[in-house]
Design a protein around this motif. Structure first.
Motif, PDB file in Angstrom:
ATOM      1  N   UNK A 144       0.914  -1.170  -0.012  1.00  0.00           N
ATOM      2  CA  UNK A 144       0.076   0.060   0.080  1.00  0.00           C
ATOM      3  C   UNK A 144       0.912   1.202   0.010  1.00  0.00           C
ATOM      4  N   UNK A 145       0.633   2.010  -0.715  1.00  0.00           N
ATOM      5  CA  UNK A 145       1.486   3.329  -1.056  1.00  0.00           C
ATOM      6  C   UNK A 145       0.915   4.452  -1.839  1.00  0.00           C
ATOM      7  N   UNK A 146       1.621   5.614  -1.623  1.00  0.00           N
ATOM      8  CA  UNK A 146       1.166   6.543  -2.321  1.00  0.00           C
ATOM      9  C   UNK A 146       1.558   6.587  -3.883  1.00  0.00           C
ATOM     10  N   UNK A 147       0.883   6.817  -4.817  1.00  0.00           N
ATOM     11  CA  UNK A 147       1.228   6.565  -6.172  1.00  0.00           C
ATOM     12  C   UNK A 147       2.068   7.881  -6.757  1.00  0.00           C
ATOM     13  N   UNK A 148       3.282   7.686  -7.438  1.00  0.00           N
ATOM     14  CA  UNK A 148       4.110   8.965  -7.606  1.00  0.00           C
ATOM     15  C   UNK A 148       3.100  10.121  -8.219  1.00  0.00           C
ATOM     16  N   UNK A 149       2.374   9.697  -9.323  1.00  0.00           N
ATOM     17  CA  UNK A 149       1.369  10.631  -9.943  1.00  0.00           C
ATOM     18  C   UNK A 149       0.474  11.146  -9.153  1.00  0.00           C
ATOM     19  N   UNK A 150       0.320  10.795  -7.956  1.00  0.00           N
ATOM     20  CA  UNK A 150      -1.041  11.085  -7.127  1.00  0.00           C
ATOM     21  C   UNK A 150      -1.800  10.141  -6.806  1.00  0.00           C
ATOM     22  N   UNK A 151      -2.458   9.725  -5.570  1.00  0.00           N
ATOM     23  CA  UNK A 151      -3.512   8.746  -5.460  1.00  0.00           C
ATOM     24  C   UNK A 151      -2.901   7.835  -4.543  1.00  0.00           C
ATOM     25  N   UNK A 152      -3.633   6.620  -4.468  1.00  0.00           N
ATOM     26  CA  UNK A 152      -3.046   5.261  -3.852  1.00  0.00           C
ATOM     27  C   UNK A 152      -2.875   4.196  -4.759  1.00  0.00           C
ATOM     28  N   UNK A 153      -1.947   3.331  -4.291  1.00  0.00           N
ATOM     29  CA  UNK A 153      -1.857   2.139  -5.219  1.00  0.00           C
ATOM     30  C   UNK A 153      -1.730   0.896  -4.226  1.00  0.00           C
ATOM     31  N   UNK A 154      -2.526   0.026  -4.457  1.00  0.00           N
ATOM     32  CA  UNK A 154      -2.643  -1.194  -3.707  1.00  0.00           C
ATOM     33  C   UNK A 154      -2.059  -2.201  -4.564  1.00  0.00           C
ATOM     34  N   UNK A 155      -1.191  -3.139  -4.180  1.00  0.00           N
ATOM     35  CA  UNK A 155      -0.599  -4.231  -5.126  1.00  0.00           C
ATOM     36  C   UNK A 155      -0.734  -5.593  -4.199  1.00  0.00           C
ATOM     37  N   UNK A 156      -1.312  -6.472  -4.824  1.00  0.00           N
ATOM     38  CA  UNK A 156      -0.998  -7.873  -4.339  1.00  0.00           C
ATOM     39  C   UNK A 156      -0.091  -8.627  -5.017  1.00  0.00           C
ATOM     40  N   UNK A 157       0.846  -9.624  -4.517  1.00  0.00           N
ATOM     41  CA  UNK A 157       1.745 -10.397  -5.182  1.00  0.00           C
ATOM     42  C   UNK A 157       1.365 -11.725  -4.691  1.00  0.00           C
ATOM     43  N   UNK A 158       0.879 -12.680  -5.584  1.00  0.00           N
ATOM     44  CA  UNK A 158       0.643 -13.968  -5.124  1.00  0.00           C
ATOM     45  C   UNK A 158       1.065 -15.110  -6.190  1.00  0.00           C
ATOM     46  N   UNK A 159       1.152 -16.216  -5.502  1.00  0.00           N
ATOM     47  CA  UNK A 159       1.734 -17.049  -6.459  1.00  0.00           C
ATOM     48  C   UNK A 159       0.958 -17.583  -7.864  1.00  0.00           C
ATOM     49  N   UNK A 160       1.681 -17.617  -8.711  1.00  0.00           N
ATOM     50  CA  UNK A 160       0.836 -17.841 -10.161  1.00  0.00           C
ATOM     51  C   UNK A 160       0.510 -19.283 -10.124  1.00  0.00           C
ATOM     52  N   UNK A 161      -0.789 -19.347 -10.071  1.00  0.00           N
ATOM     53  CA  UNK A 161      -1.390 -20.643 -10.144  1.00  0.00           C
ATOM     54  C   UNK A 161      -2.653 -20.665 -11.297  1.00  0.00           C
ATOM     55  N   UNK A 162      -2.531 -21.491 -12.369  1.00  0.00           N
ATOM     56  CA  UNK A 162      -3.523 -21.611 -13.384  1.00  0.00           C
ATOM     57  C   UNK A 162      -4.601 -22.295 -13.073  1.00  0.00           C
ATOM     58  N   UNK A 163      -5.677 -21.873 -13.733  1.00  0.00           N
ATOM     59  CA  UNK A 163      -6.973 -22.791 -13.601  1.00  0.00           C
ATOM     60  C   UNK A 163      -6.563 -24.002 -14.480  1.00  0.00           C
TER      61      UNK A 163
END
Length: 191
Positions: free
Chosen positions: A166-185
């Motif tokens: 969770x961070x401030x986005x450089x151009x303004x606003x908020x950025x939330x990023x999730x990083x999860x293991x890549x599991x395909x259907x």
């Protein structure tokens, strides 16, 4: 979300009965999808985006021209498994703290990218961003129920292999990023 939607419907009933009727139908579809997936931990990203699209249709009716949504999800990520209904609370936060906090049009961007053996899901708004805690300089937002519940779900599903940023986005606003293991259907076996 549910109470805000019901309030918006009650406001529309007298002013625009057709719009209120449409919002009730969309809410019904959204609730049906929710009930159909009770107990399901992961779904393909495509299904998650369909649920989110229905949620955003309701928000679009509520905010009208004030809400602009950009979805940037490559087709090669649509079969990746993600936590069921993980994006909705993040987008709801972006709308509440970004779009609702501004007087003009607000932007919410949703994106997905593969990075090695991981999937990065991001939600960004162009609102005022995170206030910094006066004591230690860390973001004051990000301790709410939506973010806390998402962190707990990620820990439960993926352990230390997941990250929520969770961070401030450089151009303004908020950025939330999730990083999860890549599991395909896995394709279902034809019978």
């Amino acid at each position: 979300f549910l109470f805000n939607t019901l309030h918006a419907i009650s406001t529309l009933i007298h002013r625009d009965p057709d719009a209120a009727d449409e919002m009730v139908a969309q809410l019904s579809d959204l609730l049906r999808m929710t009930l159909a997936n009770i107990g399901v931990q992961e779904v393909p990203l495509q299904q998650e985006l369909e649920f989110l699209r229905r949620y955003l249709e309701i928000q679009q009716m509520r905010f009208q021209d004030r809400l602009r949504v950009v979805v940037d999800v490559p087709s090669d990520t649509l079969d990746v498994r993600v936590p069921n209904q993980v994006l909705q609370p993040l987008v709801e936060n972006a709308i509440r703290h970004g779009v609702d906090a501004s007087r003009g049009e607000g932007l919410v961007e949703i994106s997905a990218r593969t990075e090695g053996g991981m999937l990065r899901l991001s939600v960004r708004d162009d609102g005022p961003g995170l206030r910094q805690d006066a004591v230690n300089g860390t973001p004051a937002r990000g301790r709410g129920i939506g973010i806390s519940n998402t962190r707990a779900r990620l820990r439960e599903l993926y352990g230390p292999a997941s990250v929520l940023e969770l961070a401030n986005y450089p151009a303004g606003g908020t950025l939330v990023s999730l990083l999860i293991p890549l599991r395909r259907e896995q394709p279902s076996a034809a019978g």
